[in-house]
Design a protein around this motif. Structure first.
Motif, PDB file in Angstrom:
ATOM      1  N   SER A 116      88.315  57.912  -3.024  1.00 24.92           N
ATOM      2  CA  SER A 116      88.540  56.525  -3.044  1.00 24.92           C
ATOM      3  C   SER A 116      87.717  55.769  -2.212  1.00 24.92           C
ATOM      4  O   SER A 116      87.176  54.627  -2.475  1.00 24.92           O
ATOM      5  CB  SER A 116      90.081  56.405  -2.792  1.00 24.92           C
ATOM      6  OG  SER A 116      90.942  56.861  -3.655  1.00 24.92           O
ATOM      7  N   HIS A 117      87.444  56.533  -0.883  1.00 26.39           N
ATOM      8  CA  HIS A 117      86.496  55.838   0.064  1.00 26.39           C
ATOM      9  C   HIS A 117      85.072  55.479  -0.653  1.00 26.39           C
ATOM     10  O   HIS A 117      84.517  54.448  -0.481  1.00 26.39           O
ATOM     11  CB  HIS A 117      86.584  56.546   1.348  1.00 26.39           C
ATOM     12  CG  HIS A 117      85.349  56.172   2.292  1.00 26.39           C
ATOM     13  ND1 HIS A 117      84.035  56.722   2.283  1.00 26.39           N
ATOM     14  CD2 HIS A 117      85.576  55.112   3.397  1.00 26.39           C
ATOM     15  CE1 HIS A 117      83.413  55.994   3.202  1.00 26.39           C
ATOM     16  NE2 HIS A 117      84.552  55.021   3.921  1.00 26.39           N
TER      17      HIS A 117
ATOM     18  N   LEU B 134      79.966  60.175  -1.498  1.00 29.83           N
ATOM     19  CA  LEU B 134      80.858  61.246  -1.898  1.00 29.83           C
ATOM     20  C   LEU B 134      80.583  62.517  -1.266  1.00 29.83           C
ATOM     21  O   LEU B 134      81.317  63.363  -0.825  1.00 29.83           O
ATOM     22  CB  LEU B 134      81.238  61.333  -3.371  1.00 29.83           C
ATOM     23  CG  LEU B 134      81.971  62.148  -3.825  1.00 29.83           C
ATOM     24  CD1 LEU B 134      83.490  62.171  -3.064  1.00 29.83           C
ATOM     25  CD2 LEU B 134      82.081  62.421  -5.142  1.00 29.83           C
ATOM     26  N   PHE B 135      79.168  62.939  -1.472  1.00 28.65           N
ATOM     27  CA  PHE B 135      78.723  64.063  -0.729  1.00 28.65           C
ATOM     28  C   PHE B 135      79.071  64.100   0.784  1.00 28.65           C
ATOM     29  O   PHE B 135      79.499  65.140   1.117  1.00 28.65           O
ATOM     30  CB  PHE B 135      77.264  64.432  -1.149  1.00 28.65           C
ATOM     31  CG  PHE B 135      76.514  65.386  -0.342  1.00 28.65           C
ATOM     32  CD1 PHE B 135      76.765  66.807  -0.779  1.00 28.65           C
ATOM     33  CD2 PHE B 135      75.739  65.239   0.659  1.00 28.65           C
ATOM     34  CE1 PHE B 135      76.319  67.740  -0.179  1.00 28.65           C
ATOM     35  CE2 PHE B 135      75.235  66.104   1.667  1.00 28.65           C
ATOM     36  CZ  PHE B 135      75.319  67.458   1.145  1.00 28.65           C
TER      37      PHE B 135
ATOM     38  N   PHE C  38      72.036  71.521  -2.412  1.00 28.04           N
ATOM     39  CA  PHE C  38      72.880  70.189  -2.986  1.00 28.04           C
ATOM     40  C   PHE C  38      71.792  69.194  -3.807  1.00 28.04           C
ATOM     41  O   PHE C  38      70.841  68.901  -3.194  1.00 28.04           O
ATOM     42  CB  PHE C  38      73.652  69.622  -1.920  1.00 28.04           C
ATOM     43  CG  PHE C  38      74.788  70.575  -1.112  1.00 28.04           C
ATOM     44  CD1 PHE C  38      75.917  70.564  -1.518  1.00 28.04           C
ATOM     45  CD2 PHE C  38      74.257  71.113  -0.112  1.00 28.04           C
ATOM     46  CE1 PHE C  38      76.774  71.642  -0.953  1.00 28.04           C
ATOM     47  CE2 PHE C  38      75.073  71.898   0.604  1.00 28.04           C
ATOM     48  CZ  PHE C  38      76.594  71.987   0.431  1.00 28.04           C
ATOM     49  N   PHE C  39      72.066  69.114  -5.017  1.00 29.75           N
ATOM     50  CA  PHE C  39      71.366  68.162  -5.627  1.00 29.75           C
ATOM     51  C   PHE C  39      72.396  67.005  -6.366  1.00 29.75           C
ATOM     52  O   PHE C  39      73.306  67.201  -6.888  1.00 29.75           O
ATOM     53  CB  PHE C  39      70.814  68.951  -7.113  1.00 29.75           C
ATOM     54  CG  PHE C  39      69.763  70.061  -6.694  1.00 29.75           C
ATOM     55  CD1 PHE C  39      68.636  69.848  -6.550  1.00 29.75           C
ATOM     56  CD2 PHE C  39      70.242  71.207  -6.731  1.00 29.75           C
ATOM     57  CE1 PHE C  39      67.483  70.632  -6.295  1.00 29.75           C
ATOM     58  CE2 PHE C  39      69.410  72.215  -6.237  1.00 29.75           C
ATOM     59  CZ  PHE C  39      67.726  72.028  -6.096  1.00 29.75           C
ATOM     60  N   LEU C  40      71.630  65.766  -5.684  1.00 31.52           N
ATOM     61  CA  LEU C  40      72.396  64.648  -5.982  1.00 31.52           C
ATOM     62  C   LEU C  40      71.809  63.853  -7.117  1.00 31.52           C
ATOM     63  O   LEU C  40      70.687  63.378  -6.801  1.00 31.52           O
ATOM     64  CB  LEU C  40      72.735  63.624  -4.637  1.00 31.52           C
ATOM     65  CG  LEU C  40      73.429  64.676  -3.485  1.00 31.52           C
ATOM     66  CD1 LEU C  40      73.411  63.507  -2.144  1.00 31.52           C
ATOM     67  CD2 LEU C  40      74.608  65.448  -3.754  1.00 31.52           C
TER      68      LEU C  40
ATOM     69  N   ASP D 119      76.736  64.418  -9.910  1.00 34.17           N
ATOM     70  CA  ASP D 119      76.196  62.900 -10.277  1.00 34.17           C
ATOM     71  C   ASP D 119      77.370  62.008  -9.666  1.00 34.17           C
ATOM     72  O   ASP D 119      77.266  60.719  -9.889  1.00 34.17           O
ATOM     73  CB  ASP D 119      76.232  62.514 -11.826  1.00 34.17           C
ATOM     74  CG  ASP D 119      77.356  62.568 -12.541  1.00 34.17           C
ATOM     75  OD1 ASP D 119      78.199  63.031 -11.734  1.00 34.17           O
ATOM     76  OD2 ASP D 119      77.327  62.402 -13.830  1.00 34.17           O
ATOM     77  N   GLY D 120      78.078  62.363  -8.878  1.00 35.89           N
ATOM     78  CA  GLY D 120      79.058  61.743  -8.093  1.00 35.89           C
ATOM     79  C   GLY D 120      80.747  61.694  -8.674  1.00 35.89           C
ATOM     80  O   GLY D 120      81.516  61.213  -8.165  1.00 35.89           O
ATOM     81  N   GLN D 121      80.639  62.475  -9.839  1.00 32.56           N
ATOM     82  CA  GLN D 121      81.654  62.594 -10.580  1.00 32.56           C
ATOM     83  C   GLN D 121      81.926  64.016 -11.114  1.00 32.56           C
ATOM     84  O   GLN D 121      82.708  64.591 -10.892  1.00 32.56           O
ATOM     85  CB  GLN D 121      82.019  61.528 -11.807  1.00 32.56           C
ATOM     86  CG  GLN D 121      83.212  61.583 -12.415  1.00 32.56           C
ATOM     87  CD  GLN D 121      83.519  60.548 -13.481  1.00 32.56           C
ATOM     88  OE1 GLN D 121      82.630  59.727 -13.567  1.00 32.56           O
ATOM     89  NE2 GLN D 121      84.688  60.554 -14.032  1.00 32.56           N
TER      90      GLN D 121
END
Length: 317
Positions: free
Chosen positions: A47-48, A68-69, A186-188, A242-244
């Motif tokens: 949520s943040h 988020l990561f 970690f791959f964003l 991808d953040g989700q």
């Protein structure tokens, strides 16, 4: 062009196993770790990242994916109060990797930005037993005849044989650097425009190539360039998001004898396309005066969070 992971398997002489290895599942299922107690905190962190500090109806992925990561890593670090060895980790950003090897008669190199690399003072333990490693001799690698498995690779002239894990990193992984073992990459995929992001299958292939590259460079640093089956396999993990949607991977380098198709193979476990949550609604959707989609995060998947945490804890608990 082949589906990415199948091609990466041939290039790295690797057998694929679907899902996470039992060692990771055991961490997730261990009630003594208290992972369930962190679920609400993780949901709060989603949520943040997705809802707070923005008035946009559709916040930009380039903002919320890295946030988020960082939030998830923060939760993981809270466990260091219980497990002191977790403090013996270092996150290195914008690291470059270079690793060279030969497959059949083809000289190959993986080189470039290696995502965010978490290093450890001690190596990740092997996840496959000696028996499982020897059993890979029976595995037959897929071929793409009459198409060359290198069809879409970039051909370049290389004037220096590089095998390097992090020497091009801002931290400078010098000899004697205490955090000398690659742990997790970690791959964003945080580009806001979809076409600028790797598709999930492409991302998994990239994760495999860079996990392999880091493991191979480490193996050559430890054992030299002579091809061999490793007495102590090298494990490098990888998480992409991808953040989700999350991709989880555990790669085990069993051999640096990569020229022939026969003999011992390397191993990779992949858990694909795991949503952390279904939807994040910054403002409620209203139709004909009725709220059809309330504001907030919905469909939070605690198991996806537990997988992220289990990979972080691996080698410590």
């Amino acid at each position: 062009v082949f589906p990415g992971v199948r091609q990466a398997q041939w290039l790295t002489k690797t057998k694929l196993v679907e899902g996470l290895p039992p060692a990771l599942q055991a961490i997730m299922d261990n009630p003594a770790l208290g992972l369930q107690e962190l679920e609400e905190r993780a949901k709060h962190m989603v949520s943040h990242a997705r809802l707070w500090g923005t008035a946009e109806a559709a916040p930009r992925r380039e903002r919320y994916c890295p946030m988020l990561f960082e939030n998830l890593i923060h939760i993981c670090r809270l466990m260091s109060g219980k497990y002191l060895s977790l403090s013996k980790r270092m996150l290195a950003r914008n690291c470059r990797i270079a690793a060279m090897w030969e497959r059949e008669s083809i000289l190959l190199q993986v080189r470039g930005l290696s995502g965010i690399l978490m290093n450890s003072m001690s190596p990740v333990p092997p996840v496959a037993s000696k028996e499982e490693i020897l059993a890979t001799k029976e595995h037959v690698l897929e071929t793409f005849y009459p198409i060359a498995p290198t069809i879409d690779l970039q051909e370049v002239n290389v004037y220096k044989d590089l095998n390097d894990t992090g020497h091009m990193c801002p931290l400078g992984f010098r000899d004697g650097y205490p955090y000398s073992h690659p742990h997790t990459l970690f791959f964003l995929e945080s580009a806001n425009v979809r076409t600028d992001r790797f598709r999930p299958e492409q991302l998994r292939a990239k994760m495999l190539m860079f996990a392999f590259g880091n493991a191979l460079a480490k193996a050559k640093a430890l054992h030299g360039n002579d091809p061999k089956v490793l007495e102590q396999p090298i494990v490098v993990q990888s998480i992409g998001t991808d953040g989700q949607l999350f991709q989880f991977m555990v790669f085990q380098l069993n051999t640096t004898d990569l020229v022939p198709n026969d003999g011992v193979k390397n191993l990779v476990w992949i858990d694909s396309d795991q949503n952390l949550y279904e939807r994040a609604q910054c403002v409620p959707e209203v139709k004909k005066g009725v709220v059809t989609k309330p504001a907030g995060v919905s469909g939070f998947q605690p198991d996806t969070f537990k997988k992220f945490l289990a990979l972080y804890l691996h080698g410590t608990v």
